[in-house]
Design a protein around this motif. Structure first.
Motif, mmCIF file in Angstrom:
data_model
loop_
_atom_site.group_PDB
_atom_site.id
_atom_site.type_symbol
_atom_site.label_atom_id
_atom_site.label_comp_id
_atom_site.label_asym_id
_atom_site.label_seq_id
_atom_site.Cartn_x
_atom_site.Cartn_y
_atom_site.Cartn_z
ATOM 1 N N ARG A 196 0.825 -1.208 0.000
ATOM 2 C CA ARG A 196 0.000 0.000 0.000
ATOM 3 C C ARG A 196 0.860 1.259 0.000
ATOM 4 O O ARG A 196 0.550 2.237 -0.679
ATOM 5 C CB ARG A 196 -0.968 -0.017 1.195
ATOM 6 C CG ARG A 196 -2.159 -0.945 0.959
ATOM 7 C CD ARG A 196 -3.227 -0.876 2.017
ATOM 8 N NE ARG A 196 -2.766 -1.428 3.275
ATOM 9 C CZ ARG A 196 -2.645 -0.734 4.405
ATOM 10 N NH1 ARG A 196 -2.952 0.552 4.428
ATOM 11 N NH2 ARG A 196 -2.238 -1.308 5.511
ATOM 12 N N GLU A 197 1.958 1.221 0.739
ATOM 13 C CA GLU A 197 2.873 2.371 0.744
ATOM 14 C C GLU A 197 3.536 2.553 -0.616
ATOM 15 O O GLU A 197 3.716 3.685 -1.089
ATOM 16 C CB GLU A 197 3.930 2.182 1.834
ATOM 17 C CG GLU A 197 3.392 2.418 3.242
ATOM 18 C CD GLU A 197 4.457 2.237 4.315
ATOM 19 O OE1 GLU A 197 5.611 1.890 3.967
ATOM 20 O OE2 GLU A 197 4.133 2.435 5.493
ATOM 21 N N ALA A 198 3.889 1.433 -1.254
ATOM 22 C CA ALA A 198 4.507 1.506 -2.584
ATOM 23 C C ALA A 198 3.546 2.125 -3.591
ATOM 24 O O ALA A 198 3.952 2.902 -4.470
ATOM 25 C CB ALA A 198 4.930 0.106 -3.043
ATOM 26 N N LEU A 199 2.263 1.821 -3.459
ATOM 27 C CA LEU A 199 1.265 2.380 -4.368
ATOM 28 C C LEU A 199 1.017 3.862 -4.086
ATOM 29 O O LEU A 199 0.930 4.674 -5.004
ATOM 30 C CB LEU A 199 -0.043 1.588 -4.259
ATOM 31 C CG LEU A 199 -0.028 0.210 -4.920
ATOM 32 C CD1 LEU A 199 -1.248 -0.601 -4.505
ATOM 33 C CD2 LEU A 199 0.024 0.336 -6.434
ATOM 34 N N GLN A 200 0.902 4.207 -2.823
ATOM 35 C CA GLN A 200 0.651 5.601 -2.463
ATOM 36 C C GLN A 200 1.807 6.515 -2.868
ATOM 37 O O GLN A 200 1.599 7.677 -3.212
ATOM 38 C CB GLN A 200 0.425 5.714 -0.946
ATOM 39 C CG GLN A 200 -0.909 5.161 -0.465
ATOM 40 C CD GLN A 200 -2.086 6.018 -0.870
ATOM 41 O OE1 GLN A 200 -1.975 7.218 -1.003
ATOM 42 N NE2 GLN A 200 -3.244 5.396 -1.068
ATOM 43 N N ASN A 201 3.017 5.973 -2.835
ATOM 44 C CA ASN A 201 4.206 6.800 -3.088
ATOM 45 C C ASN A 201 4.832 6.523 -4.452
ATOM 46 O O ASN A 201 5.976 6.907 -4.683
ATOM 47 C CB ASN A 201 5.245 6.548 -1.988
ATOM 48 C CG ASN A 201 4.726 6.909 -0.612
ATOM 49 O OD1 ASN A 201 4.129 7.959 -0.426
ATOM 50 N ND2 ASN A 201 4.929 6.035 0.355
ATOM 51 N N HIS A 202 4.099 5.877 -5.329
ATOM 52 C CA HIS A 202 4.659 5.514 -6.633
ATOM 53 C C HIS A 202 5.045 6.770 -7.430
ATOM 54 O O HIS A 202 4.352 7.790 -7.391
ATOM 55 C CB HIS A 202 3.645 4.688 -7.430
ATOM 56 C CG HIS A 202 4.272 3.875 -8.518
ATOM 57 N ND1 HIS A 202 4.706 4.430 -9.705
ATOM 58 C CD2 HIS A 202 4.552 2.558 -8.601
ATOM 59 C CE1 HIS A 202 5.213 3.488 -10.479
ATOM 60 N NE2 HIS A 202 5.141 2.336 -9.825
ATOM 61 N N ARG A 203 6.136 6.674 -8.159
ATOM 62 C CA ARG A 203 6.650 7.826 -8.921
ATOM 63 C C ARG A 203 5.745 8.228 -10.077
ATOM 64 O O ARG A 203 5.896 9.312 -10.642
ATOM 65 C CB ARG A 203 8.051 7.508 -9.463
ATOM 66 C CG ARG A 203 9.129 7.521 -8.389
ATOM 67 C CD ARG A 203 10.521 7.442 -9.005
ATOM 68 N NE ARG A 203 10.697 6.235 -9.790
ATOM 69 C CZ ARG A 203 11.032 6.215 -11.080
ATOM 70 N NH1 ARG A 203 11.220 7.343 -11.745
ATOM 71 N NH2 ARG A 203 11.185 5.075 -11.721
ATOM 72 N N ILE A 204 4.791 7.366 -10.444
ATOM 73 C CA ILE A 204 3.945 7.665 -11.605
ATOM 74 C C ILE A 204 3.189 8.981 -11.426
ATOM 75 O O ILE A 204 3.024 9.749 -12.377
ATOM 76 C CB ILE A 204 2.955 6.509 -11.887
ATOM 77 C CG1 ILE A 204 2.274 6.726 -13.242
ATOM 78 C CG2 ILE A 204 1.929 6.349 -10.779
ATOM 79 C CD1 ILE A 204 1.475 5.545 -13.716
ATOM 80 N N TYR A 205 2.743 9.266 -10.203
ATOM 81 C CA TYR A 205 1.919 10.460 -9.985
ATOM 82 C C TYR A 205 2.717 11.740 -10.237
ATOM 83 O O TYR A 205 2.228 12.686 -10.846
ATOM 84 C CB TYR A 205 1.354 10.449 -8.562
ATOM 85 C CG TYR A 205 0.638 9.162 -8.215
ATOM 86 C CD1 TYR A 205 -0.513 8.781 -8.889
ATOM 87 C CD2 TYR A 205 1.143 8.313 -7.237
ATOM 88 C CE1 TYR A 205 -1.150 7.587 -8.591
ATOM 89 C CE2 TYR A 205 0.504 7.119 -6.932
ATOM 90 C CZ TYR A 205 -0.638 6.756 -7.613
ATOM 91 O OH TYR A 205 -1.255 5.567 -7.326
ATOM 92 N N ARG A 206 3.966 11.752 -9.772
ATOM 93 C CA ARG A 206 4.808 12.939 -9.943
ATOM 94 C C ARG A 206 5.357 13.058 -11.368
ATOM 95 O O ARG A 206 5.905 14.090 -11.739
ATOM 96 C CB ARG A 206 5.969 12.908 -8.949
ATOM 97 C CG ARG A 206 5.519 13.005 -7.503
ATOM 98 C CD ARG A 206 6.699 13.033 -6.547
ATOM 99 N NE ARG A 206 7.482 11.792 -6.592
ATOM 100 C CZ ARG A 206 7.176 10.699 -5.914
ATOM 101 N NH1 ARG A 206 6.101 10.683 -5.138
ATOM 102 N NH2 ARG A 206 7.933 9.634 -5.995
ATOM 103 N N SER A 207 5.214 11.994 -12.152
ATOM 104 C CA SER A 207 5.792 11.978 -13.504
ATOM 105 C C SER A 207 4.833 12.509 -14.568
ATOM 106 O O SER A 207 5.226 12.709 -15.711
ATOM 107 C CB SER A 207 6.227 10.553 -13.869
ATOM 108 O OG SER A 207 7.214 10.092 -12.977
#
Length: 258
Positions: free
Chosen positions: A20-31
Motif C-alpha cells: 500500500r505504501e509503494a502504491l501511495q508513493n509511486h513515482r507515476i503520480y509525480r511523472s
C-alpha cells in the motif's frame, strides 16, 4: 478509521502495508507533467477501470442471483453490500446530472481531454464475440494493460467469493492519492478545462470509495471469511497479489511515460 474492524481485517492491512505504501508513493503520480503524459496514463488505466467493473460484477454473480429463473442465494448482508456498490458504480450521476457508469464517465473524460479511445472501444466490440485475451490482443491495448487484465481473469475463473471480495476491496482505485488530483488541477488550469471531466471522475469515484464503498467492502470480506482461518489466509494472499499486480501495472505506465 472503521469502527467495525476486527483483528483479521487489521492483519490483512498490516500484511499489505508495504504494498500500500509503494502504491501511495509511486513515482507515476509525480511523472505526469503534461497532457501527453496524462493521455498515456488514461489510455492504459481505462482497461483497469473496465477490469474493476468486471471484478465487481463477478462478485455480484457470486453473491446474488442474476439469472432467470431467480432463486435466493441466502447471502443476506454480502448481497446487500455488493448491490449498493453496483448501483453507484454502474449508474452514478455525472457532472451534468445524467446517470451513467464510472467507466463511461472515464471514457467521456478521455474524449474531452483528447486521449485515444479507439483501443478501448475496439476491445468493447471484440469482447462480445472473443475471449478477454483475444479481444485485448485485437484492441491495441498497451502490453501492461493486457498483462494486468489477463491476470485478473485468470484468478476470476476459479476464485471463491471471499478471494474475489478481497481483490475487489484491496486492489481498488482508492490507491490513487490526493496528491495526484492536485497535479491534475494545475494541468487543467493550463489546458483550459480539458480535463475537468477526469477530475470530476476522480473526485466522485475516490470519494465514494473512501466514504462508502471501502467500509462496505471491508464488511463484506469480514462476513465472507467469518471465523475460517484458511479463508483469511487466502484473502490476505489475494490482497497482496492484487496490490503487486497494480504496482507492476503502474511501473509499466511509468516506463511508457519516460
Amino acid at each position: 478509521m472503521f469502527w467495525f474492524l476486527k483483528n483479521d481485517i487489521l492483519k490483512i492491512l498490516d500484511a499489505t502495508q508495504k504494498e500500500r505504501e509503494a502504491l501511495q508513493n509511486h513515482r507515476i503520480y509525480r511523472s505526469i507533467k503534461s497532457l501527453d503524459h496524462l493521455h498515456i496514463f488514461m489510455e492504459s488505466h481505462i482497461f483497469a477501470v473496465w477490469d474493476f467493473m468486471s471484478i465487481l460484477k463477478s462478485l455480484q454473480r457470486k453473491l446474488t442471483c442474476v439469472d432467470i429463473p431467480w432463486v435466493p442465494k441466502g447471502k443476506g448482508t454480502p448481497s446487500r453490500l455488493v448491490n449498493e456498490i453496483v448501483k453507484e458504480e454502474e449508474s452514478d450521476i455525472d457532472q451534468y446530472g445524467q446517470h451513467m457508469s464510472h467507466f463511461e464517465m472515464y471514457c467521456h473524460a478521455m474524449k474531452q481531454s483528447g486521449a485515444n479511445i479507439t483501443p478501448i472501444n475496439t476491445f468493447l466490440n471484440e469482447i462480445q464475440h472473443l475471449s478477454v485475451h483475444d479481444a485485448l490482443n485485437k484492441s491495441g491495448a498497451p502490453d501492461h494493460s493486457k498483462i494486468f487484465v489477463n491476470k485478473t481473469f485468470e484468478i476470476l475463473e476459479n476464485a471463491p467469493e471471499h478471494v474475489i471480495a478481497s481483490i475487489f476491496t484491496f486492489g481498488r482505485e482508492e490507491v490513487i492519492p490526493s496528491m495526484f488530483k492536485s497535479i491534475l488541477n494545475e494541468l487543467d488550469k493550463k489546458h483550459k478545462g480539458k480535463i475537468k471531466s477526469f477530475i470530476y471522475y476522480l473526485d466522485r469515484h475516490i470519494g465514494l470509495d473512501e466514504n462508502e464503498h471501502t467500509p462496505a467492502a471491508l464488511k463484506m470480506v469480514k462476513k465472507l471469511c467469518q471465523n475460517d482461518e484458511g479463508k483469511w489466509v487466502e484473502a490476505t494472499n489475494a490482497a497482496r497479489s492484487a496490490m503487486q499486480a497494480r504496482i507492476t501495472f503502474w511501473d509499466g505506465i511509468l516506463s511508457e511515460i519516460n
